[in-house]
Write a protein that holds these residues in place. Structure first.
Motif, PDB file in Angstrom:
ATOM      1  N   ILE A  74       4.307   9.120   3.148  1.00 38.86           N
ATOM      2  CA  ILE A  74       3.243   8.167   3.426  1.00 38.86           C
ATOM      3  C   ILE A  74       3.503   7.676   4.841  1.00 38.86           C
ATOM      4  O   ILE A  74       4.552   7.082   5.115  1.00 38.86           O
ATOM      5  CB  ILE A  74       3.261   6.974   2.435  1.00 38.86           C
ATOM      6  N   VAL A  75       2.587   7.936   5.752  1.00 38.64           N
ATOM      7  CA  VAL A  75       2.787   7.598   7.159  1.00 38.64           C
ATOM      8  C   VAL A  75       2.997   6.097   7.311  1.00 38.64           C
ATOM      9  O   VAL A  75       2.235   5.289   6.779  1.00 38.64           O
ATOM     10  CB  VAL A  75       1.585   8.061   8.014  1.00 38.64           C
ATOM     11  N   PRO A  78       0.819  -1.218   0.000  1.00 34.23           N
ATOM     12  CA  PRO A  78       0.000   0.000   0.000  1.00 34.23           C
ATOM     13  C   PRO A  78       0.856   1.274   0.000  1.00 34.23           C
ATOM     14  O   PRO A  78       0.543   2.242  -0.691  1.00 34.23           O
ATOM     15  CB  PRO A  78      -0.816  -0.107   1.291  1.00 34.23           C
ATOM     16  N   HIS A  79       1.939   1.260   0.755  1.00 29.30           N
ATOM     17  CA  HIS A  79       2.848   2.413   0.816  1.00 29.30           C
ATOM     18  C   HIS A  79       3.408   2.721  -0.577  1.00 29.30           C
ATOM     19  O   HIS A  79       3.325   3.848  -1.070  1.00 29.30           O
ATOM     20  CB  HIS A  79       3.971   2.088   1.807  1.00 29.30           C
ATOM     21  N   VAL A  86      -4.586   3.703  -1.440  1.00 26.51           N
ATOM     22  CA  VAL A  86      -4.853   2.437  -0.749  1.00 26.51           C
ATOM     23  C   VAL A  86      -4.610   2.613   0.748  1.00 26.51           C
ATOM     24  O   VAL A  86      -3.578   3.141   1.152  1.00 26.51           O
ATOM     25  CB  VAL A  86      -3.929   1.330  -1.301  1.00 26.51           C
ATOM     26  N   ARG A  87      -5.567   2.131   1.548  1.00 27.46           N
ATOM     27  CA  ARG A  87      -5.425   2.168   3.006  1.00 27.46           C
ATOM     28  C   ARG A  87      -4.748   0.896   3.496  1.00 27.46           C
ATOM     29  O   ARG A  87      -4.800  -0.138   2.851  1.00 27.46           O
ATOM     30  CB  ARG A  87      -6.783   2.329   3.678  1.00 27.46           C
ATOM     31  N   PRO A  89      -2.384   6.294   5.419  1.00 27.41           N
ATOM     32  CA  PRO A  89      -3.208   5.145   5.033  1.00 27.41           C
ATOM     33  C   PRO A  89      -3.822   4.418   6.231  1.00 27.41           C
ATOM     34  O   PRO A  89      -4.660   3.555   6.044  1.00 27.41           O
ATOM     35  CB  PRO A  89      -2.226   4.219   4.309  1.00 27.41           C
ATOM     36  N   ARG A  90      -3.451   4.780   7.430  1.00 27.23           N
ATOM     37  CA  ARG A  90      -4.050   4.155   8.617  1.00 27.23           C
ATOM     38  C   ARG A  90      -5.507   4.592   8.756  1.00 27.23           C
ATOM     39  O   ARG A  90      -6.363   3.809   9.138  1.00 27.23           O
ATOM     40  CB  ARG A  90      -3.274   4.514   9.888  1.00 27.23           C
ATOM     41  N   ASN A  91      -5.774   5.880   8.462  1.00 29.45           N
ATOM     42  CA  ASN A  91      -7.135   6.394   8.636  1.00 29.45           C
ATOM     43  C   ASN A  91      -7.695   7.054   7.374  1.00 29.45           C
ATOM     44  O   ASN A  91      -8.784   7.624   7.404  1.00 29.45           O
ATOM     45  CB  ASN A  91      -7.181   7.367   9.816  1.00 29.45           C
ATOM     46  N   GLY A  92      -6.952   7.003   6.270  1.00 29.15           N
ATOM     47  CA  GLY A  92      -7.457   7.549   5.016  1.00 29.15           C
ATOM     48  C   GLY A  92      -7.483   9.065   4.960  1.00 29.15           C
ATOM     49  O   GLY A  92      -8.368   9.636   4.326  1.00 29.15           O
ATOM     50  N   THR A  93      -6.515   9.724   5.628  1.00 32.91           N
ATOM     51  CA  THR A  93      -6.478  11.183   5.625  1.00 32.91           C
ATOM     52  C   THR A  93      -5.223  11.705   4.924  1.00 32.91           C
ATOM     53  O   THR A  93      -4.228  11.000   4.787  1.00 32.91           O
ATOM     54  CB  THR A  93      -6.515  11.759   7.055  1.00 32.91           C
TER      55      THR A  93
END
Length: 182
Positions: A104-105, A38-39, A179-180, A134-138
Motif C-alpha cells: 500500500i503506497v 486507510p493503509h 479506502v483512499r 490510495p493517493r489516487n485510487g489506482t
C-alpha cells in the motif's frame, strides 16, 4: 551487510515508533512503520480475500523477508505463501517461497513502493507484485519477471482503479471497499 542489518534491526526494536530495516543494492535503510487507518484497512481487505479464496495460503503483514540470493531485506505490507513452505518459527520469510506481495503506497515515501520495490521484488523471486495507491485510487498488478537489458524486471504491468475486480495470480480481488487517503 547482514550483520549490520541484524544490529540495526535490534536497535530499531527499541525505538519509540515502529521502525524496520530494509536493504537495496548495498544500501541499508531504517524505515518508519506507522501505517494510518486507510493503509491498515486496505491491507485487511486484501488479507481477508486471500484467506477466503485460498485457506491453505498464509497471508501475513509487516513480516521480515530476507533473500538468501541477493541479500536484500524488505518488510512488505502483505505477503502470501503456502503455509507448509515457511517455518513458522523463522525470523524471516524467504521471498523465494512467496507467491504474492501487496504494498500500500505510503503518503510519506511513495518512491519506495513505486520504484525501489518494483525493481527489487523481481530480483528477489517475487512472481506477483500488487501496488495499491490510495493517493489516487489506482492499483497495478506486476507479473512475469524476466531478464532483460536492465536486469530482471516485471514484463507485465496491468493498471486498475479502486472499484475494479482485479485478477492477480490465483486470486480475484474485489476492490470496491478500498479506502483512499484524504
Amino acid at each position: 551487510m547482514h550483520e549490520v542489518v541484524q544490529h540495526l534491526s535490534e536497535y530499531a526494536e527499541h525505538l519509540e515508533k515502529g521502525w524496520k530495516v530494509e536493504t537495496t543494492d548495498g544500501e541499508v535503510k531504517l524505515v518508519m512503520m506507522s501505517p494510518n487507518l486507510p493503509h491498515t484497512t486496505n491491507v485487511d481487505a486484501f488479507r481477508n480475500q486471500i484467506r477466503e479464496q485460498t485457506p491453505d495460503i498464509s497471508a501475513v503483514n509487516d513480516t521480515d523477508m530476507t533473500d538468501p540470493v541477493t541479500g536484500l531485506e524488505k518488510v512488505p505490507d502483505l505477503i502470501a505463501f503456502p503455509t507448509e513452505d515457511v517455518d513458522p518459527q523463522a525470523e524471516s520469510v524467504n521471498p523465494r517461497a512467496v507467491l504474492l506481495v501487496i504494498e500500500i503506497v505510503s503518503k510519506s515515501n511513495p518512491k519506495n513502493d513505486l520504484v525501489t520495490k518494483l525493481e527489487d521484488y523481481p530480483r528477489m523471486g517475487i512472481p506477483l507484485y500488487v501496488v495499491v495507491d490510495p493517493r489516487n485510487g489506482t492499483i497495478a498488478v506486476h507479473s512475469e519477471p524476466k531478464e532483460g537489458p536492465d536486469g530482471l524486471r516485471y514484463r507485465s504491468s496491468i493498471p486498475y482503479a479502486f472499484g475494479d475486480v482485479v485478477p492477480a495470480g490465483k486470486w480475484t480481488f474485489n476492490t470496491s471497499g478500498l479506502v483512499r487517503y484524504r
